[in-house]
Design a protein around this motif. Sequence first.
Motif, PDB file in Angstrom:
ATOM      1  N   LYS A 329       0.926  -1.174   0.125  1.00 16.36           N
ATOM      2  CA  LYS A 329       0.034   0.067  -0.042  1.00 16.36           C
ATOM      3  C   LYS A 329       0.991   1.253   0.129  1.00 16.36           C
ATOM      4  O   LYS A 329       0.516   2.210  -0.703  1.00 16.36           O
ATOM      5  CB  LYS A 329      -0.873   0.083   1.166  1.00 16.36           C
ATOM      6  CG  LYS A 329      -2.074  -1.177   1.212  1.00 16.36           C
ATOM      7  CD  LYS A 329      -3.035  -1.086   2.346  1.00 16.36           C
ATOM      8  CE  LYS A 329      -2.263  -1.174   3.530  1.00 16.36           C
ATOM      9  NZ  LYS A 329      -1.801  -2.739   3.896  1.00 16.36           N
ATOM     10  N   THR A 330       1.994   1.236   0.647  1.00 21.87           N
ATOM     11  CA  THR A 330       2.822   2.321   0.792  1.00 21.87           C
ATOM     12  C   THR A 330       3.313   2.847  -0.632  1.00 21.87           C
ATOM     13  O   THR A 330       3.169   4.403  -0.953  1.00 21.87           O
ATOM     14  CB  THR A 330       4.104   2.000   1.691  1.00 21.87           C
ATOM     15  OG1 THR A 330       3.707   1.160   2.947  1.00 21.87           O
ATOM     16  CG2 THR A 330       4.788   3.296   2.096  1.00 21.87           C
ATOM     17  N   LEU A 331       3.615   1.734  -1.400  1.00 23.51           N
ATOM     18  CA  LEU A 331       3.907   2.224  -2.822  1.00 23.51           C
ATOM     19  C   LEU A 331       2.998   2.774  -3.644  1.00 23.51           C
ATOM     20  O   LEU A 331       3.099   3.896  -4.365  1.00 23.51           O
ATOM     21  CB  LEU A 331       4.492   1.067  -3.771  1.00 23.51           C
ATOM     22  CG  LEU A 331       4.921   1.248  -5.008  1.00 23.51           C
ATOM     23  CD1 LEU A 331       6.474   2.030  -4.646  1.00 23.51           C
ATOM     24  CD2 LEU A 331       5.339  -0.079  -5.569  1.00 23.51           C
ATOM     25  N   GLN A 359       9.399   5.456   9.621  1.00 27.65           N
ATOM     26  CA  GLN A 359       9.582   4.163   8.642  1.00 27.65           C
ATOM     27  C   GLN A 359       9.073   4.780   7.116  1.00 27.65           C
ATOM     28  O   GLN A 359       9.740   4.454   6.238  1.00 27.65           O
ATOM     29  CB  GLN A 359       8.889   3.072   9.105  1.00 27.65           C
ATOM     30  CG  GLN A 359       9.710   2.245   9.883  1.00 27.65           C
ATOM     31  CD  GLN A 359       9.326   0.738  10.129  1.00 27.65           C
ATOM     32  OE1 GLN A 359       8.239   0.379   9.617  1.00 27.65           O
ATOM     33  NE2 GLN A 359      10.044  -0.052  10.460  1.00 27.65           N
ATOM     34  N   HIS A 360       7.853   5.300   7.233  1.00 31.32           N
ATOM     35  CA  HIS A 360       7.319   5.770   6.071  1.00 31.32           C
ATOM     36  C   HIS A 360       8.196   6.864   5.206  1.00 31.32           C
ATOM     37  O   HIS A 360       8.497   6.637   4.081  1.00 31.32           O
ATOM     38  CB  HIS A 360       6.023   6.396   6.064  1.00 31.32           C
ATOM     39  CG  HIS A 360       4.963   5.328   6.271  1.00 31.32           C
ATOM     40  ND1 HIS A 360       4.958   4.257   5.324  1.00 31.32           N
ATOM     41  CD2 HIS A 360       3.783   5.503   6.657  1.00 31.32           C
ATOM     42  CE1 HIS A 360       3.609   3.671   5.617  1.00 31.32           C
ATOM     43  NE2 HIS A 360       2.932   4.366   6.453  1.00 31.32           N
ATOM     44  N   ARG A 361       8.715   7.902   6.045  1.00 32.53           N
ATOM     45  CA  ARG A 361       9.631   8.747   5.596  1.00 32.53           C
ATOM     46  C   ARG A 361      10.787   8.140   4.943  1.00 32.53           C
ATOM     47  O   ARG A 361      11.247   8.440   3.695  1.00 32.53           O
ATOM     48  CB  ARG A 361      10.133   9.705   6.410  1.00 32.53           C
ATOM     49  CG  ARG A 361      10.801  10.980   5.924  1.00 32.53           C
ATOM     50  CD  ARG A 361      11.430  11.969   6.810  1.00 32.53           C
ATOM     51  NE  ARG A 361      12.210  11.248   7.605  1.00 32.53           N
ATOM     52  CZ  ARG A 361      13.719  11.345   7.833  1.00 32.53           C
ATOM     53  NH1 ARG A 361      14.155  12.495   6.940  1.00 32.53           N
ATOM     54  NH2 ARG A 361      14.506  10.617   8.477  1.00 32.53           N
ATOM     55  N   ILE A 423      -4.266   8.534   4.760  1.00 37.72           N
ATOM     56  CA  ILE A 423      -4.201   8.155   6.169  1.00 37.72           C
ATOM     57  C   ILE A 423      -4.077   6.711   6.392  1.00 37.72           C
ATOM     58  O   ILE A 423      -4.849   5.853   5.858  1.00 37.72           O
ATOM     59  CB  ILE A 423      -5.561   8.568   6.869  1.00 37.72           C
ATOM     60  CG1 ILE A 423      -5.952  10.221   6.608  1.00 37.72           C
ATOM     61  CG2 ILE A 423      -5.678   8.097   8.463  1.00 37.72           C
ATOM     62  CD1 ILE A 423      -7.186  10.290   7.032  1.00 37.72           C
ATOM     63  N   ASP A 424      -2.812   6.194   7.109  1.00 35.74           N
ATOM     64  CA  ASP A 424      -2.344   4.860   6.823  1.00 35.74           C
ATOM     65  C   ASP A 424      -2.943   4.208   8.192  1.00 35.74           C
ATOM     66  O   ASP A 424      -2.960   4.720   9.417  1.00 35.74           O
ATOM     67  CB  ASP A 424      -0.831   4.733   6.711  1.00 35.74           C
ATOM     68  CG  ASP A 424      -0.579   3.341   6.451  1.00 35.74           C
ATOM     69  OD1 ASP A 424      -1.294   2.669   6.079  1.00 35.74           O
ATOM     70  OD2 ASP A 424       0.804   2.947   6.628  1.00 35.74           O
ATOM     71  N   GLU A 425      -3.206   2.820   7.879  1.00 35.69           N
ATOM     72  CA  GLU A 425      -3.658   2.101   9.218  1.00 35.69           C
ATOM     73  C   GLU A 425      -4.530   2.618  10.417  1.00 35.69           C
ATOM     74  O   GLU A 425      -4.074   2.501  11.209  1.00 35.69           O
ATOM     75  CB  GLU A 425      -2.339   1.678   9.877  1.00 35.69           C
ATOM     76  CG  GLU A 425      -1.051   0.921   8.893  1.00 35.69           C
ATOM     77  CD  GLU A 425      -1.617  -0.454   8.743  1.00 35.69           C
ATOM     78  OE1 GLU A 425      -2.797  -0.810   9.033  1.00 35.69           O
ATOM     79  OE2 GLU A 425      -0.808  -1.106   8.015  1.00 35.69           O
TER      80      GLU A 425
HETATM   81 MG    MG Z   1       1.753  -0.383   5.455  1.00 37.88          MG
END
Ligand code: MG
Length: 725
Positions: A329-331, A359-361, A423-425
């Motif tokens: 999903k991040t991609l 981590q996302h950054r 908006i993640d998780e």
């Molecule tokens: Mg994720």
Amino acid sequence: MNILSQDIKYLQGVGPNRATLLANELHITTVGDLLVYYPYKYVDRSRIYKIGNINGNMPYVQLCGQILSFETTGEGRGARLIAHFSDGTGFIDLVWFQGIKYIKKTYDCHKSYIVFGKPNVFNGRIQIAHPEMENAPEEIKQQACTTGNLFQENPTNTNIQESLDAQPSVFKGLCPSYNTSEKMKRSGLTSAGMAKLTANMFKILKTPLPETLPGYIVQKHHLMSHNDAIHNIHYPSSPESLRHAQLRLKFEELFYVQLNILRYVKDRQLRYKGMVFNTIGENFNRFFYHHLPFQLTEAQKRVIREIRADMRSQRQMNRLLQGDVGSGKTLVALMIALIAIDNGCQACIMAPTEILAEQHRETLCGFLADLPVRVELLTGTVKGKKRTAILEGLVTGDIDILVGTHAVIEDNVLFHKLGLVVIDEQHRFGVAQRAKLWMKNTVPPHVLVMTATPIPRTLAMTLYGDLDVSVIDELPPGRKPIRTIHMFDAHRPRIYELMNRELSIGRQIYIVYPLIKETEKLDLKDLEAGYEEIARAFPNYKVSKVHGKMKPKDKDAEMQRFANHETHILVSTTVIEVGVNVPNASVMIIENAERFGLSQLHQLRGRVGRGSDQSYCVLVTKFEIGETTRKRVQVMVDTTDGFEIAEQDLKLRGPGDLEGTQQSGMAFDLKIANLAKDGQILTLARDTAQSVIDSDPEERNTENDILWRRLRELRKTNINWGAIS
Ligand code: MG
Ligand code: ADP
């Protein structure tokens, strides 16, 4: 004044004290509130049993016979009254521990009574404690005397049935049981006490209750009228009518929930135009052709297409992206952020914790490499000069992507032109909070909510009913399915063997405990003890410990050490549940697995299996586990499909327990419908609500007036509903 808004205090049988109780315990303050306090079950009183045929294991039974004699035993507090009762087929004892004088005065020997209660065996004799008693109707008595076979089990005996029907008495048919609290019971508001109140309520309801749905909807779906449904839900005239009443009230309830959501969606669309992102530009193309380290999965491509269509549609996107853990999903988030940037906008990606944001950054920066896209991190711990610089960069538009925690929705975080929010998780992020994001731009940004907790359709339709849904139903190729193993405490040597093997080839291990020491009972294998045991058993490896009571800073530092492979085993509570990505970790051990919900187990398991090597999930339970636990563990062993697991979870637990239901903002008290069971009714309700909105967008159809009026009423009385309007 409308009788339904009348103060409950004045209803016969209530009075000031009970009124306070009803208000405090059940939030019942008016007659109308009592009207919708539905029974939770019904007891069949349509049938009269022969004493000769009953035993101590039966649920409630109804008998008809005579008291042969009274007997008093014991003294003072130990005193009890026994009535020896018979119907000619056998004997039974009716027993009272209280109100003895009153009972003796009220009931006579050799008169016929209908007796109702739960039989038990005591000292080898069947007895009913504190039964409900009624005078038997004349007809029944006569038949009892003349035919001698009155008390047959066949409830279709029409003579009895007719004579019962003729009597407007409580021993007829299905009787309501109401939930009440201990406090209420002490004041006589038992289930039976509540039944008296509802009976009194119906006595003063002289005129039929008005219909709450337009006639054409009632007719189309062959629904019972509102008035009949309310009467039958409390006092069903037959099992058949009860079913109709339940169907009608469930439909009505779900219909209004859906109408509320869909009308909100329509209003939102009318009120807010969406930014139009027509361009697929330099950044996106360079990334796609030169930086993308692998092929997108078909599912990722499809989802990106769906999102692109939204972003070009002139409508504001409000979309939920569901994709199992590790589905990439991040991609997707990054690629659509690039579209926003190519169209002159900024993007903001929110994560629920600092560590995830961090981590996302890192992930994003890694993907982007030398692309001219500036990514910054904003969390609660970013302070002082650094913070000021970031806030400035956002206003000037120098920062393209802001990654952060809740800190990004603070009012002083302003953007040059915010075009997209991801908006993640996050199911802890309700409608009202999402709405706050829109204020960050004159035209509201597009919003994508991502979740790895697969939500069953029925739940998604209510909790996230205002969002369109996209699903990534495919994992990137080359992943080996995680092997899940169920082990008992006694298998510990084998578990250590597996751990040693994986550690020796350089892998890392998670061990998760349900709760930490201070908060739980002794029989739980707790985190502290576990940590020490592990440290002793694996002296050559470094062990980290993380739990919810640590300062966020220490917690993050410890997590970071594990992520950097400075430690080998991470012993923790569920703080690692969402999103953490340590691809080198290959074993997830979950202690006291029976203490976790299925969705939670699935989330935890998703922390491993992120690389191409074989990973393992070990569910540890004690040896004696119940049937449900065994089933739940088996579901985990059998499948890694998150949707399958979520459906099973909903079935085994019911929707109220599911994570996020309370906080969603679209949640509400369902009084009668059950999202786990009433999926079909829900679908019908949603379709019906949608067709109302579609066929009458301007709300000119007078037949629908009743709907909008009712919706306004419901919004007023339901706090959660109000939150979204
Ligand atoms: Mg994720
Ligand atoms: P999640 O959906 O759980 O957030 P991530 O976005 O963290 O999943 O992705 C999990 C891992 O899969 C990451 O290491 C990511 O780089 C990788 N990944 C994502 N998409 C693909 C793909 N199409 N092919 C191969 N690996 C992929």
